[in-house]
Scaffold this active site. Structure first.
Site, PDB file in Angstrom:
ATOM      1  N   HIS A 264      11.528  42.728  47.504  1.00 50.14           N
ATOM      2  CA  HIS A 264      11.379  41.502  48.645  1.00 50.14           C
ATOM      3  C   HIS A 264      10.881  40.457  47.619  1.00 50.14           C
ATOM      4  CE1 HIS A 264      13.109  44.223  52.312  1.00 50.14           C
ATOM      5  NE2 HIS A 264      11.496  44.455  52.364  1.00 50.14           N
TER       6      HIS A 264
HETATM    7  O1  RIB Z   1       9.430  42.346  55.568  1.00 46.91           O
HETATM    8  C1  RIB Z   1       8.950  41.818  53.713  1.00 46.91           C
HETATM    9  C2  RIB Z   1       8.222  41.173  54.020  1.00 46.91           C
HETATM   10  O2  RIB Z   1       6.986  41.926  54.711  1.00 46.91           O
HETATM   11  C3  RIB Z   1       7.616  41.154  52.860  1.00 46.91           C
HETATM   12  O3  RIB Z   1       6.742  40.367  52.450  1.00 46.91           O
HETATM   13  C4  RIB Z   1       6.501  43.012  52.276  1.00 46.91           C
HETATM   14  O4  RIB Z   1       5.765  42.407  51.121  1.00 46.91           O
HETATM   15  C5  RIB Z   1       5.897  42.106  53.408  1.00 46.91           C
HETATM   16  O5  RIB Z   1       4.751  41.237  54.089  1.00 46.91           O
END
Ligand code: RIB
Ligand code: CA
Length: 335
Positions: A264
């Site tokens: 992500h």
């Molecule tokens: O949903 C994914 C996000 O939430 C990413 O930033 C992960 O590190 C968590 O913070």
């Protein structure tokens, strides 16, 4: 005469090369490391020619604030970038009690690797005050904020001094979900669910906003070949990233039955380095902070049916191999 002419040509080509190298982007990274945050931090810290990281600010999210702050200090130690100050920020969201994701990121927040107490301490002072002080005196629209966790710190800074928005070039957020549902509830993505009130404050501030939601990050997945590609870099940083990803991706691959796992937050840094790898649409975004099944939901008006002004670039496509090629190339620059 010919010698002077040649000297002139060489000088001009040197100058043009120098002017072609744009000045690095002034950047603050707000983060809750976090396995994928660590990958994003390595990618950013390995790119000093493009990104002048002014500071890392930490927030509670994946794990408690003390651990996200320790992990940010670990990331800069491992990346050889102890020149970057780390400021600890909000230990909880604006309204609700904190939620965590230790089942995904491990109890210490960096699943897959051993952690220790880093040598360099936190910078003195709170991240929120650092944001206020830095953005208030910044040149107009000069500083980018990469938002890799809940948006609590920036929201608190904007509440304290709204005119700091003038110092912000743009805010690039990993967060939100629309086309294929959420990852913490059917409707919401973790960062938005953790603090939708903060995200609404940032949205209402009018800053230039880009969202990289699950709509795109769930398309930028690891594969055996991509993990081998990262492992082939064969230095400590790449081995740490592979160990972290091998542990981190299991949860999502099992939960969603995906062929690989997401990175992500790394997509935010990749977007800053190579925006051409991504595409999206300017949309009107709404954020739901009502208690109930839609708490934390992001609602991008993809077809403009509400006839409301667009307030966000909603990125929904990305070049997965391009991201992993970039990540491999930059990790090779670290130790
Ligand atoms: O949903 C994914 C996000 O939430 C990413 O930033 C992960 O590190 C968590 O913070
Ligand atoms: Ca994160």
């Amino acid at each position: 005469m010919l010698k002077r002419l040649l000297q002139g040509v060489i000088l001009m080509s040197t100058l043009s090369a120098a002017t072609l190298q744009a000045a690095p982007r002034e950047l603050i990274i707000d983060t809750d490391p976090g396995a994928d945050d660590l990958v994003a931090l390595f990618l950013a810290m390995a790119s000093p020619n493009e990104l002048n990281i002014r500071a890392i600010t930490t927030v509670a999210g994946n794990v408690r604030l003390d651990k996200t702050s320790r992990n940010a200090r670990l990331a800069r130690e491992w990346a050889g970038r102890e020149d970057i100050p780390v400021y600890a920020g909000a230990g909880r969201p604006l309204v609700r009690p904190p939620i965590y994701a230790a089942e995904v990121h491990g109890e210490e927040g960096l699943t897959g690797v051993p952690v220790h107490e880093p040598k360099q301490p936190l910078a003195p002072g709170n991240a929120v005050q650092y944001l206020v002080d830095t953005l208030a005196k910044a040149e107009p629209h000069s500083i980018t904020v990469a938002m890799l966790g809940p948006q609590t710190n920036l929201a608190l800074a904007l509440i304290q001094q709204p005119d700091i928005a003038n110092g912000i070039k743009e805010v690039v957020v990993m967060g939100g979900a629309h086309f294929n549902g959420g990852n913490i509830t059917p409707a919401a993505e973790f960062n938005l669910y953790a603090d939708p009130h903060a995200a609404a404050v940032v949205l209402a501030s009018g800053v230039k906003l880009t969202y990289l939601p699950l709509d795109v990050t769930h398309k930028l997945l690891t594969s055996d070949a991509r993990l081998k590609q990262l492992a082939a870099v064969n230095n400590r940083a790449s081995r740490q990233v592979v160990d972290i990803l091998n542990a981190y991706i299991k949860h999502d691959m099992d939960l969603y039955g995906m062929p690989g796992g997401p990175v992500h937050d790394a997509s935010v840094i990749a977007y800053l380095l190579k925006p051409e790898l991504f595409s999206g649409r300017q949309v009107h975004l709404s954020i739901d902070s009502r208690e109930g099944p839609s708490f934390g939901q992001t609602v991008p008006d993809w077809y403009g049916v509400l006839k409301q002004p667009a307030n966000v670039l909603w990125v929904n496509e990305g070049d997965a191999q391009g991201l992993f090629d970039l990540l491999s190339e930059r990790l090779a620059r670290l130790q």
